[in-house]
Design an enzyme around this catalytic site. Structure first.
Site, PDB file in Angstrom:
ATOM      1  N   ILE A 124       0.454  -1.208   0.290  1.00  0.00           N
ATOM      2  CA  ILE A 124      -0.321  -0.167   0.012  1.00  0.00           C
ATOM      3  C   ILE A 124       0.526   1.362   0.167  1.00  0.00           C
ATOM      4  CG2 ILE A 124      -2.202  -1.190   1.111  1.00  0.00           C
ATOM      5  CD1 ILE A 124      -1.227   0.491   3.725  1.00  0.00           C
ATOM      6  N   SER A 125       0.543   2.099  -0.918  1.00  0.00           N
ATOM      7  CA  SER A 125       0.904   3.311  -0.089  1.00  0.00           C
ATOM      8  C   SER A 125       2.485   3.238  -1.114  1.00  0.00           C
ATOM      9  CB  SER A 125       1.867   3.789   0.326  1.00  0.00           C
ATOM     10  OG  SER A 125       2.268   5.361   0.806  1.00  0.00           O
ATOM     11  N   ASN A 126       3.661   3.922  -0.857  1.00  0.00           N
ATOM     12  CA  ASN A 126       4.389   3.521  -1.882  1.00  0.00           C
ATOM     13  C   ASN A 126       4.839   2.557  -2.308  1.00  0.00           C
ATOM     14  OD1 ASN A 126       6.410   3.945   0.354  1.00  0.00           O
ATOM     15  ND2 ASN A 126       6.765   5.803   0.247  1.00  0.00           N
ATOM     16  N   GLY A 174      -2.952  -1.440  -2.943  1.00  0.00           N
ATOM     17  CA  GLY A 174      -3.198  -0.132  -2.870  1.00  0.00           C
ATOM     18  C   GLY A 174      -2.938   1.170  -3.004  1.00  0.00           C
ATOM     19  N   GLY A 176       2.580   0.273  -2.555  1.00  0.00           N
ATOM     20  CA  GLY A 176       1.239   0.151  -3.703  1.00  0.00           C
ATOM     21  C   GLY A 176       2.613  -0.280  -4.978  1.00  0.00           C
TER      22      GLY A 176
END
Length: 623
Positions: A285-287, A309, A289
């Site tokens: 998720i986030s970076n 995500g 992701g």
């Protein structure tokens, strides 16, 4: 486990051969007997060091370090018997506590452990090491959790890079919570960021087990080059001089390779575990992701699927914007623009923040960045400029959180240093990091503070007592150097060219043809807006005929952990349930027992202060 073929493709072998051949420069010794036994891949002794293996049973499990849901919910961190010299086991437990609380909404009524997610007791073993990318100055951490109940016939492996700049346990609530109770192994990487802070005053940092050691003794996870008089705190994301984001796909690949070695060690009678006979899903998720999307473009048929995500990802395509571009823009303009918006989530408390935001409007006008004869006109102009660049009101409203917690500035400062590959004391805008006294002046760290950095820090300071040093004392002092940060994106200086060159190295390519990819993003995301990241990535990949599915979740922003704040919990839905659901469907489809996720715009229902239910989530129907 049913595989299309046990040995899928010569591509997998050629990809691994290419990877390990590139690693040969890092070799420190001959091939092991296991290398000769498998014959199909050069073993990871050529790219890994500081190898450790530990057992976690009888009150100290893999998923919660024995804390369980109640312990993870505790506001007080697990204690150290000696705060100046915590043991490796104490540091691990506290790091797991910290990373759970930094990612998941564990608050009563939020649904975790009841409606979705698991904090089950999972006994097993951990294998960890430092991994090295050829040519890099500093290693990244890799860690593999192998549950005792690992299904040796099913052979399921998740590979999970940490989000943000978190340490190696940073994805435990994302991948560990889903995979470990199902009998899957989970491989983590801090992807060259992490919490391996280095105290420049005492020349000490984190060893492989998280304890503090002296640079002179060697064996540290991060030991930067620095002048003899350097003072304060250095950390890997900002000071490695490697631009780690450029290698995030390789970091994920290396974590997967290390996991196969760990599985061989854990179950020698069932070895070898290879990319051909082990089901591998990358999730982040986030970076994190963004990192798994970079892994998706790596050569070879080594990955089976990807779930990303709210990914931070940059592509060549309409609407795509670099993280550094929109972060520095938001750092400057958003405090002023928010003055035009009603019903902002709390915190920040608008009544208390208003004076500073008015000050920002005035300083921007004086600098010629915005126009307007009074504060209202200036705020309207700032908001209009953000709209013109693609910001939605949903993203601006949720972005108020990042304004209130000074996240825009913190992210911009760190990434400027990383993209430009600047070392200690070289930040082009004069920023540095240190422990801060009550009056905001730099001070030396205590032994107890140094000891807790590895477990307590969330990656990018401020945090764990480490703050940003900005010694310019003028009206709206943050804006003075924020203009410098912004000019590193827009300007024509050598430093600006250096930073933009680093950003260009992070641009994502297309996922491998035939690789199923699911992207999930909150429509209201105010930190990594969907319009700048996921939407352009999906459009570009689909235009090239790639297998990409897209869930757009309404009433969802970036930070599940902040949903414990009543106003955020009332307005927004958590993202983790959708990541878990996408993983459920992905694994079922790979095993021939269901269909992959299909596109959906998820029409959620805000909780409005009530306990979370399935009706609130409105999970897309499976097909």
């Amino acid at each position: 486990m049913t595989l299309n073929t046990f040995f899928r493709s010569a591509l997998r072998l050629s990809a691994l051969t290419a990877l390990t051949t590139a690693m040969a420069a890092c070799a420190s010794g001959p091939r092991s007997p296991e290398d000769e036994k498998t014959g199909t891949r050069v073993r990871e002794s050529m790219m890994f060091s500081a190898d450790r293996a530990t057992m976690h049973r009888d009150g100290d499990d893999l998923l919660t370090a024995g804390l369980g849901l109640a312990g993870l919910r505790s506001l007080a961190p697990p204690p150290f018997a000696d705060p100046t010299a915590p043991t490796a086991a104490e540091l691990r437990r506290r790091a797991i506590w910290s990373n759970w609380r930094g990612i998941a909404d564990l608050a009563p009524g939020g649904g975790y452990g009841e409606l979705y997610g698991s904090t089950a007791t999972v006994p097993g073993r951990e294998f960890s090491a430092f991994a090295t990318v050829p040519g890099a100055h500093q290693p990244h951490r890799v860690l593999v959790q192998v549950p005792d109940a690992f299904d040796r016939k099913r052979r399921c492996l998740l590979v999970a890079p940490s989000s943000g700049s978190r340490g190696v346990y940073g994805a435990i609530a994302v991948a560990g919570a889903w995979g470990l109770p199902k009998g899957c192994a989970v491989a983590y990487t801090d992807k060259g960021t992490g919490t391996d802070y280095f105290d420049l005053d005492t020349r000490s940092g984190a060893r492989a087990d998280g304890t503090v050691g002296a640079d002179a003794a060697g064996g540290l996870a991060f030991a930067p080059a620095a002048s003899a008089g350097a003072s304060g705190v250095a950390f890997k994301h900002a000071h490695s001089q490697d631009n780690p984001e450029a290698d995030w796909g390789t970091h994920v690949h290396q974590a997967a390779a290390f996991a196969l070695q760990a599985l061989d060690r854990a179950f020698p009678a069932d070895a070898p575990f290879t990319f051909d006979n082990t089901r591998i899903i990358a999730v982040g998720i986030s970076n994190g992701g963004g990192a798994v999307l970079r892994a998706a473009e790596q050569d070879g048929d080594w990955l089976d699927a990807v779930v990303a995500g709210e990914p931070s990802v940059l592509v060549d395509g309409a609407g795509s914007r670099a993280l550094y571009d929109y972060t520095t823009e938001a750092a400057l303009l958003m405090p002023c623009a928010l003055l035009t918006m009603e019903n902002l989530p709390q915190p920040p408390l608008q009544a208390q923040a208003r004076a500073g935001w008015i000050q920002r409007c005035a300083s921007l006008r004086d600098a010629g960045v915005i126009e307007g004869a009074d504060t209202d006109a200036q705020a309207r102009d700032a908001r209009a400029r953000l709209h013109a660049q693609g910001w939605t009101d949903e993203a601006l409203r949720a972005g108020a959180l990042s304004v209130g917690f000074d996240l825009w500035r913190a992210v911009a400062i760190t990434y400027a240093s990383a993209y430009g590959r600047y070392g200690v004391g070289e930040h082009p805008c004069g920023y540095r990091w240190s422990m801060l006294a009550a009056d905001g002046t730099p001070r030396a760290a205590t032994a107890a503070e140094r000891a807790a950095w590895w477990s307590d820090a969330s990656g990018i300071p401020p945090g764990a007592g480490v703050g940003i040093v900005d010694e310019i004392a003028k009206v709206d002092p943050a804006a003075i150097r924020l203009h410098c940060l912004r000019d590193l994106w827009r300007g024509a200086s050598a430093d600006a060219e250096r930073v933009r060159r680093g950003v260009a190295e992070t641009r994502a390519g297309l996922p491998r043809a035939g690789l199923p990819v699911t992207v999930i993003h909150g429509v209201d995301d105010g930190l990594i807006p969907m319009a700048f990241t996921s939407a352009p990535y999906v459009a570009k990949a689909r235009a090239a005929g790639r297998d990409v599915r897209f869930w757009q979740v309404r009433n969802a922003q970036h930070f599940d952990a902040f949903l414990g704040l009543p106003d955020y919990g009332a307005r927004y839905l958590p993202m983790l349930p959708y990541v878990y659901a996408a993983l459920d469907r992905t694994l079922a489809a790979l095993e021939g027992e269901g269909a992959m996720p299909v596109d959906a715009v998820v029409q959620t229902v805000p909780r409005a202060g009530k306990p979370l239910t399935a009706e609130h989530l409105a999970m897309p129907a499976a097909r």
